[in-house]
Each structure stands twice: as C-alpha cells, then as structure tokens.
Design an enzyme around this catalytic site. Structure first.
Site, short mmCIF file in Angstrom:
data_model
loop_
_atom_site.label_atom_id
_atom_site.label_comp_id
_atom_site.label_asym_id
_atom_site.label_seq_id
_atom_site.Cartn_x
_atom_site.Cartn_y
_atom_site.Cartn_z
N GLY A 70 0.85 -1.20 0.00
CA GLY A 70 0.00 0.00 0.00
C GLY A 70 0.87 1.23 0.00
O GLY A 70 0.78 2.08 0.88
N GLU A 93 0.48 -1.16 -4.82
CA GLU A 93 -0.63 -0.23 -4.60
C GLU A 93 -1.82 -0.70 -5.44
O GLU A 93 -1.66 -1.02 -6.62
CB GLU A 93 -0.23 1.19 -5.00
N ASN A 127 -3.06 -6.38 -5.55
CA ASN A 127 -3.77 -6.57 -4.30
C ASN A 127 -2.92 -7.50 -3.44
O ASN A 127 -2.97 -8.72 -3.59
CB ASN A 127 -5.15 -7.17 -4.56
N ALA A 128 -2.14 -6.93 -2.54
CA ALA A 128 -1.21 -7.72 -1.73
C ALA A 128 -1.94 -8.69 -0.81
O ALA A 128 -1.38 -9.72 -0.43
CB ALA A 128 -0.32 -6.79 -0.91
N LEU A 147 2.68 1.20 6.23
CA LEU A 147 2.71 2.56 6.75
C LEU A 147 1.36 3.24 6.61
O LEU A 147 0.85 3.41 5.51
CB LEU A 147 3.78 3.38 6.00
N ASP A 150 -5.14 1.60 5.95
CA ASP A 150 -6.54 1.92 6.18
C ASP A 150 -6.97 1.30 7.51
O ASP A 150 -6.86 0.09 7.70
CB ASP A 150 -7.38 1.33 5.04
N THR A 228 6.12 9.63 4.17
CA THR A 228 4.86 9.44 3.47
C THR A 228 3.96 10.67 3.56
O THR A 228 4.10 11.50 4.45
CB THR A 228 4.09 8.23 4.04
N GLU A 229 3.02 10.75 2.64
CA GLU A 229 2.03 11.83 2.66
C GLU A 229 1.25 11.81 3.97
O GLU A 229 0.99 12.85 4.58
CB GLU A 229 1.06 11.67 1.49
N GLU A 230 0.87 10.61 4.41
CA GLU A 230 0.10 10.48 5.64
C GLU A 230 0.91 10.93 6.85
O GLU A 230 0.41 11.62 7.74
CB GLU A 230 -0.37 9.04 5.83
#
Length: 257
Positions: A70, A93, A127-128, A147, A150, A228-230
């Site tokens: 992800g 991803e 899709n891991a 990281l 969800d 990361t963005e998050e």
C-alpha cells in the site's frame, strides 16, 4: 533596470516540470481489497520478469528485498532509493491512478537524476492481500512496510485490515529470518490491533526502535516516520504516530524429551 535574480524554484524548473502533479491523478482515498479488481499478476514468482521493473539491474540477478505494501504516492520508496542504491524495492498499490502517479514519478526521477539514482525502485498495481506470494519467493524479502494503512474502523470491516493471522502467515513466508516488519499508524486502536496480532504469531517477535537504530536501521526508521504523505499530514496536525516493528524468527521445532 538590473536583471532579476532567478529563484531556486526557477533554477530547478526544467526538472520540476517533468515530475507528475497529484492534481492530475485524482483517486478515492481507499479501495475495497475484496472487490474483483481487474489485475494482472504472475502465476508464480518464477514467471515474473523483474527486468521490466528494474532494467538497470537486468544482468545482476537481483530481486526486490524491500516491499512497501500500500505504497501510496511512493514517499518511502523515493526516500530510501538513494540511501540503499543496491537494494531493489517494490511498492504495491491497488489504486489505479495512485499507481500510475508513482510509476510516472519514478520515471521522471530516473530521467532527471544523475548516475543510477532511482533505478532500484519500482511499483506494481496489485492486491497484496490476495496475491503477495505470486510476486515474492519464500524468504526473499528483508523488509516489509505497512505505513498508515486503512484503519477500517467499523467492526465488520476489521477483516479487511492488512494485518491478520491469515495474512501474517504469508508475510512470514516471503520474509527471510531476521527480516523486519515495520508498521506505523496515527490510530491507536489500529496500532494495538497490529501489535497484538504480530505478538501472537509464533514467527514474529517484537523489536524496539532503539535496537533497530543500533543495528544500523536508523535511516529506515526515520523514513518510516516522515517520508509518506500520511506521515507529513499527521505532523502538520500535531498528531501522534505509533510505531511497532517485528523481526521474523526461525520456526521453533518441537523436540521430544
């Protein structure tokens, strides 16, 4: 009138012009991992041609050692690429547009950087939760990253969380003994969930941040926190981040007395 001095951004403009802009890659924040997505995946790791993803390493015989599950917009991959230039890293991803953004970002960085920079990172739409063993042979990875996954807050959605007993068996399969699982989140409940499941699984044991830094993994830990963005969003909002790391251990065999 004197000539205006160029700003730093203007000096870098030729390179920046090649980099993709997120506004052109609109995508929903999350995707349902149980949906029947249109995905192509190898029947087995032995059928996968890594030269397509890492052409600069085509004669090396190397395969990915780091997998970012992800990977989002690829912040971790980009941060680690130049720190570990001989280590191949793959981002996985599920979202179409986000995957395309990372692919375009890597292509632009390869084209505008000197030397072999960013040749060691790539991304695949996958899709891991369903197909991880199709990509990686047994004990081939030295690091797995989860990281800011969800959180799936609702109880009925917990089955979609990326850390679960069934999935941990697959992670243990692809991760070599001594390899590290890195997890981080800004959701305390999810942190406790991931930590509890990893602690309960016999092939993983908890390892603290200080130990990892003493082992020379400090740059990885720093990237996990901030790349990361998050992670950057949590910092802007003065939020907390919860880190939990686990080492893959050898299987314990029962010995008759």
């Amino acid at each position: 009138m004197g000539k205006r001095k160029r700003t730093t951004d203007e000096i870098c403009e030729p390179q920046n012009a090649l980099l993709p802009q997120k506004k052109h890659y609109r995508q929903r924040a999350h995707a349902n991992p149980f949906s029947d997505h249109s995905l192509e995946y190898p029947a087995a790791p032995s059928t996968l041609n890594w030269d397509v993803y890492f052409p600069a390493f085509s004669s090396s015989g190397k395969t990915p050692e780091f997998a970012d599950i992800g990977c989002g917009f690829g912040g971790l991959l980009i941060s680690l690429a130049t720190l570990y230039p001989e280590t191949l890293m793959l981002g996985m991803e599920i979202r179409v547009q986000v995957t395309q953004y990372v692919e375009d970002r890597i292509a632009a960085l390869r084209a505008t950087s000197s030397g072999a920079n960013y040749q060691n990172v790539s991304v695949v739409r996958a899709n891991a939760m369903k197909f991880l063993p199709n990509f990686f042979p047994k004990h081939s990875l030295s690091a797995l990253f989860f990281l800011f996954p969800d959180p799936h807050f609702k109880l009925r959605k917990h089955k979609a969380r990326i850390i679960s007993p069934t999935l941990l068996a697959e992670y243990a399969h692809v991760l070599r003994p001594g390899g590290i699982v890195y997890t981080i989140t800004d959701v305390r409940d999810l942190h406790e969930w991931m930590k509890a499941h990893l602690e309960a699984f016999p092939l993983f044991e908890s390892v603290d941040e200080e130990t990892l830094r003493q082992e020379g993994r400090g740059p990885i830990i720093d990237a996990v926190y901030t790349s990361t963005e998050e992670g950057k969003k949590v910092e802007r909002n003065a939020g907390e981040k919860w880190l939990a790391c686990f080492r893959r251990v050898e299987a314990r065999r029962n010995v008759d007395a």
